[in-house]
Design an enzyme around this catalytic site. Sequence first.
Site: not given
Ligand SMILES: *Cc1c(COP(=O)(O)O)cnc(C)c1O
Length: 432
Positions: A248, A290-291, A293, A334, A361-362, A390
């Site tokens: 995140g 868990e990076p 993005r 978004y 076509c949107e 993404y």
């Molecule tokens: C999407 C996700 C991430 C990665 O999130 P980022 O915002 O891209 O770093 C990590 N863990 C889980 C469980 C996710 O669903």
Amino acid sequence: MLTENLGVNSAGHLTIGGVDTVNLAKEYGTPLYVMDEDLLRANCRKFKKSIDDYYDGEGLVCYASKVFCCRAVCKIAIEEKIGLDVASEGELYTAISVGFPMDKICFHGNNKTDDELTLALSHGVGHIIVDNITELERLDRIARKIHKKANIMFRVKPGIDAHTHSFIQTGQIDSKFGLALETGEAFEAVKTAISLENVNLKGLHCHIGSQIFEIEPFELAAKVMLEFIAKIKNELGFEIRELDLGGGFGIKYLEEHNPPEYDEYMKRVSVVVNRECKALGINRPFILIEPGRSIAGPAGITLYTAGAVKTIPNIRTYVSVNGGMTDNPRYILYQAEYEALVANKANEEKTERVTLAGKCCESGDLIGENMPIQKVEPGDIIAVLATGAYNYSMSSNYNRVPKPPVVMVKGGKTRVAVKRETLEDIIRNDVV
Ligand SMILES: *Cc1c(COP(=O)(O)O)cnc(C)c1O
């Protein structure tokens, strides 16, 4: 430039990793995803180093592959000695296809199918992140049937809403993901897991959101999770050995964005982890992060060719490109914001404001509105920045548009990591 790997050469062209993007567009065609492999790898190493620095190496970086998943990137993750998050059979299969070490895989999802759980169990995935009690019981049953023991973590909702600037218990309980802490649901799940024969409860997991610029919610989440681990130890005499703090971390999409350095997130959270473990009298768990993005996002750009430029007096100027929501659905999903520039005029001033429109076509098929850019003429190469996460992974074949290829740039050299889809690919599964 938005990221340090971008530059302008003597021809006035945008470069990525030292390579001329106008030449890339000529050689590989447009639309084109370009990934700077050197930056991708550097980002993997930054996170890995922080585990070494702040947790004595007792942790694992798991790249969230959903942000950009293909065989080449899974291979890069192996070489960089990091793990992988997968959230579907398709992502797991991609990892399996390059011989990914299964003990370094976290398998996520709020509704994994029996087929997915079976695939994960039979390949010995190291961490299956169980989302709910129904899934726990289903997993135990499947594991018994195929004579396996499932290594699991629970996805817990720590009750922190990182997107409202109020980092405390809020409506976060209203999420489709995970088990709630405050209702006792998560605690009950832990009790059940301990009693089941074919699951091995190793850890707890939380993921509080995405594109977060503040560090406090991560600190608070770590604290809440460690308190829960202490409660489990004290009341059930059971030791949770792994704590997955999710991803995140925010990245820079616009010049005015100012996210913390990756190391700053990691350092400040580690202070909380080390302090709380001591205060709570628990062993420090093995830490996973868990990076997603933050690893892939800044490493990618997308190149398009400009078509018609349509000025509607006193309203706006539309610049249509030869891609759109099919390769980047984040605006229509978004209203995500991006920086764009004319790659073949990268040394010129951005004097215009335009709406970059896709070819689908949107009416909502836009890359962005009111975007500062150089004067655009048909045939110009338009670069959209920080599209490494993404974008390719969310691309579609709407309007039967073939998906662009992904080209990797490394040490000034280029290679195709994903081929351009052909019209033949488009009709491949049609039956007449
Ligand atoms: C999407 C996700 C991430 C990665 O999130 P980022 O915002 O891209 O770093 C990590 N863990 C889980 C469980 C996710 O669903």
